[in-house]
Design an enzyme around this catalytic site. Structure first.
Site: not given
Ligand code: ADP
Ligand code: MG
Length: 399
Positions: A37, A379, A356
């Site tokens: 960042r 976000g 993230g």
């Molecule tokens: P990003 O940060 O890319 O937007 P999120 O924060 O929405 O993604 O989601 C990330 C989390 O989702 C990770 O910690 C991962 O372990 C969890 N995750 C992915 N698939 C599953 C699942 N089938 N069951 C529970 N948690 C999950």
């Molecule tokens: Mg996340």
């Protein structure tokens, strides 16, 4: 709506008050774990310094909740910034008050002053006009280069901007708006969205908006199970957001009616007894998840299906891992999809990754440079892609 940027304004001899996103991850010992960042803000800072402006930087770090918490001090960031940039960097242990007044008064063209964490004051997150007014004293021109916090109407992102005639976007902000805006307005088709991750609640609006704009949505990760439940399938102990199940059902029906815009869900999953590396696991077809088992990753057949779909895509937006990728046994789906997205980028597809955890997965695999654009705003990128207007963007001058 296109926003004015740093390159649209006269900077020589001016004092630039610039909001940056220096909310870097810190280790337990207080060292910077990842300086992405800080590096991302360098082009705007260097440009303004080179054009003869003096620059006062403001940011937040973590959530000190209106208190002066030394563990959330930006001092360590000032040191790192000084190492990364050629111009002199100063730091002041406050963001308002006499100490800042003195330091800003002595600031010369080409010099940079980083203010202490704006969230040491509750007026920051409360968007208090009085606090915003005190911040506004430090510049003649306002620049916002903190795309990652543009979805928050805080004093340093929104309230302060209102007090300036000249209020423009920095280069990082400009790039994010151009890339993400391009996806929503003029994507090369087919345009495929790949969505995963844990919380459907934060992403249901995203799915709804994308359904109007993409050719296909591939859903994996934890959010898939709320859709399965909506279809009346058994999901065992998988992650489900019961409140959102009806909405998932509505979205499925909507997608089904408009033939071209279909939601693709996993056809098979890896299920485990627990979310632990040494837990027992197996692959089952969707609908065959029984009590005592939880879905932790997409299965091989799904990987192949998603791979085939993605091979034909000319635009891809990816948010959210396909499984619990922090656990190596359940990282296969996320890793294979990441590799496919890198491959199609090499053959000319426009690929954008936001979120993230998705970005972390790409970094970990050394694929960060192999996609067209990594969005720095978790976000904020999601809200933008949901079609929402971001307060920190709305307040900037239009071109
Ligand atoms: P990003 O940060 O890319 O937007 P999120 O924060 O929405 O993604 O989601 C990330 C989390 O989702 C990770 O910690 C991962 O372990 C969890 N995750 C992915 N698939 C599953 C699942 N089938 N069951 C529970 N948690 C999950
Ligand atoms: Mg996340």
């Amino acid at each position: 709506m296109l926003k004015k940027t740093l390159s649209d304004v006269e900077l020589g001899g001016k004092r630039v008050l610039m909001r940056v996103d220096f909310n870097v991850p810190l280790s337990k010992d207080g060292d910077i774990v990842d300086d992405t960042r800080i590096k991302a803000a360098l082009p705007s800072i260097e440009y303004a310094a080179g054009a003869g402006a003096s620059i006062v930087l403001m940011s937040h770090l973590g959530r000190p909740k209106g208190k002066k918490d030394p563990e959330k001090s930006l001092k360590v960031v000032a040191y790192r910034l000084g190492e990364l940039i050629s111009c002199p960097v100063k730091f002041v242990a406050d963001c308002i008050g006499p100490a800042v007044e003195e330091k800003t008064r002595g600031l010369k063209p080409g010099e940079v002053l980083l203010l202490e964490n704006a969230r040491y004051y509750s007026g920051e997150t409360e968007n208090d006009p009085e606090f915003a007014g005190r911040l506004a004293q430090w510049g003649d021109i306002y620049v916002n280069d903190a795309f990652g916090t543009a979805h928050r109407a805080h004093a340093s992102t929104e309230g302060v901007a209102r007090l300036f005639d000249t209020r423009v976007a920095g280069f990082l902000m400009e790039k994010e708006l151009a890339v993400l805006g391009g996806l929503l307005t003029e994507p090369k088709r087919p345009f495929i969205a790949v969505l995963g991750g844990a919380k459907v609640s934060t992403k249901i609006g995203l799915i709804a908006n994308l359904l109007e704009r993409v050719d296909r949505i591939l859903i994996g990760g934890g959010m898939a199970f709320s859709f399965f439940k909506a279809m009346g399938l058994e999901v065992g102990d998988s992650l489900v957001d019961d409140e959102l199940v009806p909405l998932c059902g509505e979205l499925m029906n909507k997608a089904g009616r408009e033939k071209e815009k279909q939601i693709y869900l996993p056809v098979d999953c890896i299920v485990a007894k627990e979310a632990r590396e040494d837990a027992e696991f197996k692959t089952v077809s969707t609908g065959d998840i029984h009590g005592g088992w939880m879905g932790v990753d997409i299965g091989e057949k799904t990987i192949d299906l998603f791979h085939e779909e993605l091979k034909g895509a000319r635009t891809v937006f990816w948010n959210g891992p396909m499984g619990i990728f922090e656990i190596p046994s359940f990282a296969g789906g996320t890793r294979r999809i990441a590799r496919t997205i890198a491959e199609i980028t090499a053959s000319g597809a426009n690929t954008v990754v936001g979120g993230g955890d998705s970005v972390a997965a790409l970094n970990e695999m050394g694929l960060a440079g192999k996609v067209t654009h990594l969005s720095t705003g978790g976000g904020a990128s999601l809200e933008f892609m949901e079609g929402k207007e971001l307060p920190g963007v709305a307040v900037l001058e239009n071109k």
